[in-house]
Design an enzyme around this catalytic site. Structure first.
Site, PDB file in Angstrom:
ATOM      1  N   ASP A   9       0.725  -1.285   0.125  1.00  0.00           N
ATOM      2  CA  ASP A   9      -0.009  -0.086   0.129  1.00  0.00           C
ATOM      3  C   ASP A   9       0.759   1.428  -0.005  1.00  0.00           C
ATOM      4  OD1 ASP A   9      -2.165  -1.976   0.275  1.00  0.00           O
ATOM      5  OD2 ASP A   9      -2.859  -1.203   2.112  1.00  0.00           O
ATOM      6  N   LYS A 107      -7.206  -4.896  -2.602  1.00  0.00           N
ATOM      7  CA  LYS A 107      -8.024  -5.398  -1.876  1.00  0.00           C
ATOM      8  C   LYS A 107      -8.968  -4.247  -1.118  1.00  0.00           C
ATOM      9  CE  LYS A 107      -4.112  -4.415   1.169  1.00  0.00           C
ATOM     10  NZ  LYS A 107      -4.672  -3.222   1.882  1.00  0.00           N
ATOM     11  N   CYS A 152      -2.086  -2.671   7.565  1.00  0.00           N
ATOM     12  CA  CYS A 152      -2.085  -3.645   6.507  1.00  0.00           C
ATOM     13  C   CYS A 152      -0.794  -4.575   6.524  1.00  0.00           C
ATOM     14  CB  CYS A 152      -2.124  -2.944   5.064  1.00  0.00           C
ATOM     15  SG  CYS A 152      -3.921  -2.413   5.046  1.00  0.00           S
TER      16      CYS A 152
HETATM   17  C1  VGL Z   1      -4.622   0.642   5.797  1.00  0.00           C
HETATM   18  C2  VGL Z   1      -6.189   1.469   7.116  1.00  0.00           C
HETATM   19  C3  VGL Z   1      -7.243   1.505   6.151  1.00  0.00           C
HETATM   20  C4  VGL Z   1      -3.262   0.382   5.361  1.00  0.00           C
HETATM   21  C5  VGL Z   1      -5.424   0.530   4.597  1.00  0.00           C
HETATM   22  O1  VGL Z   1      -2.796   0.061   4.410  1.00  0.00           O
HETATM   23  O2  VGL Z   1      -2.677  -0.038   6.426  1.00  0.00           O
HETATM   24  N1  VGL Z   1      -5.074   1.298   6.809  1.00  0.00           N
HETATM   25  N2  VGL Z   1      -6.819   0.653   4.951  1.00  0.00           N
END
Ligand code: VGL
Ligand code: ZN
Length: 204
Positions: A9, A107, A152
């Protein structure tokens, strides 16, 4: 042993100026680009929510971002609207070297369920297909880094162990949200699950 590096991410919304900015989030880009060069297999994950996703506080009247609610699949932290499909915020950081990525796992694309982990959605049952991909390609070890360490990255690392892979998390190439002690809690949880926490300099 065949290894894959998984960058978690590394997207604009998790970097300074983004909708769910992680402190110093863009500091992971250079170390991750350097790590990618060390591995034969490079995989990226991309948080990829439809507008109106159920993990957004904006969808729950009277609930603020960064508080928790109970969803049919269990506890869920509510977030500001972020990483909406097709937006600038959902794009990878402009300096992330995406060239060598052989697979991008998206995702959180189902409205009713969030997905922190690269392996399972937040019901801990619905698979993303990543374990099957790694097994099919003979990959038994994964090295991970990215955003955010305590969400994540940690969920992905713990699930990697559950799925039978060995896993290292590169801490200096990751940054945390650290919500209510979540960094310490998830660091402990990773260690208990058998994840090895390392720094870039430890990896040859
Ligand atoms: C994430 C919160 C919501 C992450 C993704 O990538 O850690 N955290 N969506
Ligand atoms: Zn998200």
């Amino acid at each position: 042993m065949t290894t894959a590096f998984i960058a978690i991410d590394v997207q604009n919304d998790f970097c300074p100026g983004g909708a769910l900015a992680v402190n110093d989030g863009d500091a992971v880009v250079d170390p991750i680009n350097a790590l990618m060069d060390k591995y034969d297999h490079v995989i990226l994950t991309q948080d990829w929510h439809p507008a109106g996703h159920s993990s957004f506080a904006s969808q729950h009247d009277g609930h603020d971002p960064l508080t928790a609610i109970t969803m049919p699949y269990g506890a869920q932290t509510l977030w500001p609207d972020h990483c909406i499909q097709g937006t600038k915020g959902a794009e990878f950081h402009a300096r992330l070297n995406v060239t060598r990525a052989e697979l991008i796992i998206r995702k959180g694309y189902r409205r009713a369920i969030d997905s922190y982990s690269a392996f399972f959605e937040n019901d801990h049952q619905t698979t993303t297909g990543l374990a099957g991909y790694l097994n099919d390609r003979g990959i038994s070890h994964v090295v991970m880094a990215g955003l955010a360490t305590d969400f994540c990255v940690a969920y992905s690392a713990i699930d990697a162990m559950t799925c039978g892979f060995s896993c290292q998390v590169v801490m200096d190439a990751s940054r945390a949200i650290d919500l209510g002690g979540s960094l310490a809690a998830m660091t402990d949880a990773m260690t208990s699950a058998g994840v090895t926490l390392v720094n870039s300099a430890d990896l040859t």
